[in-house]
Design a protein around this motif. Structure first.
Motif, short mmCIF file in Angstrom:
data_model
loop_
_atom_site.label_atom_id
_atom_site.label_comp_id
_atom_site.label_asym_id
_atom_site.label_seq_id
_atom_site.Cartn_x
_atom_site.Cartn_y
_atom_site.Cartn_z
N SER A 69 -15.01 64.17 145.04
CA SER A 69 -14.72 62.75 144.91
C SER A 69 -14.17 62.23 146.22
CB SER A 69 -13.72 62.51 143.78
OG SER A 69 -12.47 63.14 144.08
N GLY A 70 -14.11 60.94 146.32
CA GLY A 70 -13.60 60.36 147.55
C GLY A 70 -13.00 59.01 147.28
N ARG A 71 -12.43 58.46 148.32
CA ARG A 71 -11.94 57.08 148.26
C ARG A 71 -11.82 56.54 149.67
NH1 ARG A 71 -5.51 57.30 146.62
NH2 ARG A 71 -4.88 59.04 147.96
N GLN A 72 -11.71 55.24 149.74
CA GLN A 72 -11.54 54.58 151.04
C GLN A 72 -10.42 53.57 150.92
OE1 GLN A 72 -14.76 52.05 152.48
NE2 GLN A 72 -14.41 52.77 154.58
N SER A 93 -7.92 50.35 152.59
CA SER A 93 -8.20 49.02 153.16
C SER A 93 -8.37 49.06 154.68
CB SER A 93 -7.09 48.04 152.78
OG SER A 93 -5.85 48.51 153.24
N ASN A 94 -7.85 50.10 155.32
CA ASN A 94 -8.02 50.20 156.78
C ASN A 94 -9.26 51.02 157.14
OD1 ASN A 94 -7.25 52.75 156.08
ND2 ASN A 94 -5.48 52.87 157.45
N SER A 95 -10.11 51.27 156.15
CA SER A 95 -11.38 52.01 156.26
C SER A 95 -11.22 53.52 156.35
CB SER A 95 -12.24 51.50 157.43
OG SER A 95 -12.68 50.20 157.19
N ARG A 96 -10.02 54.00 156.47
CA ARG A 96 -9.84 55.45 156.43
C ARG A 96 -10.29 55.98 155.08
NH1 ARG A 96 -6.12 59.44 155.07
NH2 ARG A 96 -4.73 57.94 154.02
N SER A 97 -10.84 57.18 155.10
CA SER A 97 -11.38 57.73 153.86
C SER A 97 -10.84 59.13 153.62
CB SER A 97 -12.91 57.78 153.93
OG SER A 97 -13.46 58.37 152.76
N GLU A 98 -10.72 59.48 152.38
CA GLU A 98 -10.36 60.84 151.98
C GLU A 98 -11.40 61.38 151.04
OE1 GLU A 98 -5.46 60.78 152.10
OE2 GLU A 98 -6.51 60.70 150.18
N MET A 99 -11.57 62.69 151.12
CA MET A 99 -12.48 63.37 150.23
C MET A 99 -11.69 64.48 149.53
SD MET A 99 -15.75 65.64 151.24
CE MET A 99 -15.43 67.21 150.51
N ASN A 100 -11.89 64.60 148.24
CA ASN A 100 -11.16 65.59 147.46
C ASN A 100 -12.15 66.52 146.76
OD1 ASN A 100 -8.44 66.38 146.17
ND2 ASN A 100 -9.81 66.17 144.43
N ARG A 121 -20.62 53.24 147.68
CA ARG A 121 -21.87 52.50 147.70
C ARG A 121 -23.07 53.39 147.42
NH1 ARG A 121 -23.24 48.49 152.71
NH2 ARG A 121 -23.41 50.42 153.89
N ASN A 122 -22.89 54.68 147.68
CA ASN A 122 -24.02 55.58 147.55
C ASN A 122 -23.48 56.97 147.27
OD1 ASN A 122 -26.74 56.12 147.56
ND2 ASN A 122 -26.97 56.05 149.78
N LYS A 123 -24.21 57.74 146.49
CA LYS A 123 -23.70 59.06 146.12
C LYS A 123 -24.83 60.07 146.13
CE LYS A 123 -20.78 61.18 142.53
NZ LYS A 123 -21.41 62.49 142.54
N GLY A 124 -24.54 61.24 146.65
CA GLY A 124 -25.51 62.33 146.65
C GLY A 124 -25.44 63.12 145.37
N ASN A 125 -26.14 64.24 145.37
CA ASN A 125 -26.27 65.04 144.17
C ASN A 125 -25.27 66.20 144.16
OD1 ASN A 125 -27.37 65.80 141.74
ND2 ASN A 125 -28.96 67.07 142.67
N PHE A 126 -24.02 65.88 144.02
CA PHE A 126 -22.96 66.87 143.97
C PHE A 126 -22.19 66.72 142.67
CE2 PHE A 126 -22.43 69.23 147.95
CZ PHE A 126 -23.38 68.60 148.74
#
Lengths: 114, 112
Positions: A65-68, A70-77, A55-60
């Protein structure tokens, strides 16, 4: 109610490698945000996910990258790690109802890039 | 772009003193402001959240005020204790976007 959990808590990688960090939000929270904290730059916003959508992204750079799920858990790569990526990575969750919500932070993952 | 500044960067006080931490921001179009504390090597703990329509919030020995028009917030800690030693961060959420802009933090040491 369990708080925000992040795994792993500590990580050592070498330059050029990639890394995946995980964040489990508080039950019922649909928004997950990621931040990078370094001594020089302080806390900087990476991105926010809500209902599996960024929904929103900073200046990186695009290496972050990331993803979420369906159970709202998120990963960042982070791909092609650089020495400057050494930092404390924090995730935060909220209900994000645009009401009186508070962001709740996890303990963070400390990443060291050698 | 929103810039958030905290003064002082570090503060050392004897136990029992009342103290004030300052936070200033450049863009007054904020949705809310939140104060956090961070212990060494740990995540952030939310202390107080002030909506843009509010002037202050209180929780125990903590009181936070907000003056949106002047771009300032203060965190007042009464009767400080050694357990209050931590870094205090203020964060501003703009009207658009669900992200926080964080200040640089004030490192507080309360001496027994």
């Amino acid at each position: 109610k369990a708080g925000v959990t992040q795994t792993p808590r500590y990580l050592i990688k070498t330059r050029g490698q990639q890394v995946t960090l995980s964040c489990s939000p508080i039950s019922g929270h649909r928004s997950v945000s990621w931040y990078q904290q370094t001594p020089g730059q302080g806390l900087q916003f990476l991105f926010e996910y809500f209902s599996e959508t960024q929904r929103n992204k900073g200046n990186f750079p695009g290496r972050f990258s990331g993803r979420q799920f369906s159970n709202s858990r998120s990963e960042m790569n982070v791909s092609t790690l650089e020495l400057g990526d050494s930092a404390l990575y924090l995730c935060a969750s909220s209900t994000a109802d645009r009401g009186f919500e508070t962001q709740y932070f996890g303990p963070g993952t400390r990443l060291l890039v050698l | 772009k929103q810039e958030v500044t905290q003064i002082p960067a570090a503060l050392s006080v004897p136990e029992g003193e009342n103290l004030v931490l300052n936070c200033s921001f450049t863009d007054s179009a904020i949705y809310n402001l939140q104060w956090f504390r961070q212990d060494p090597g740990k995540g952030l703990t939310s202390l107080l959240l002030i909506q843009s329509s509010q002037r202050e919030q209180t929780s125990g020995r903590l009181n936070a005020s907000l003056d949106k028009s002047s771009g300032r917030s203060t965190l007042y800690i009464a009767a400080s204790q050694p357990g209050d030693s931590a870094t205090y961060l203020c964060a501003v959420r703009p009207n658009t976007g669900n992200q926080f802009y964080f200040g640089t933090g004030t490192s507080l040491t309360v001496i027994p």
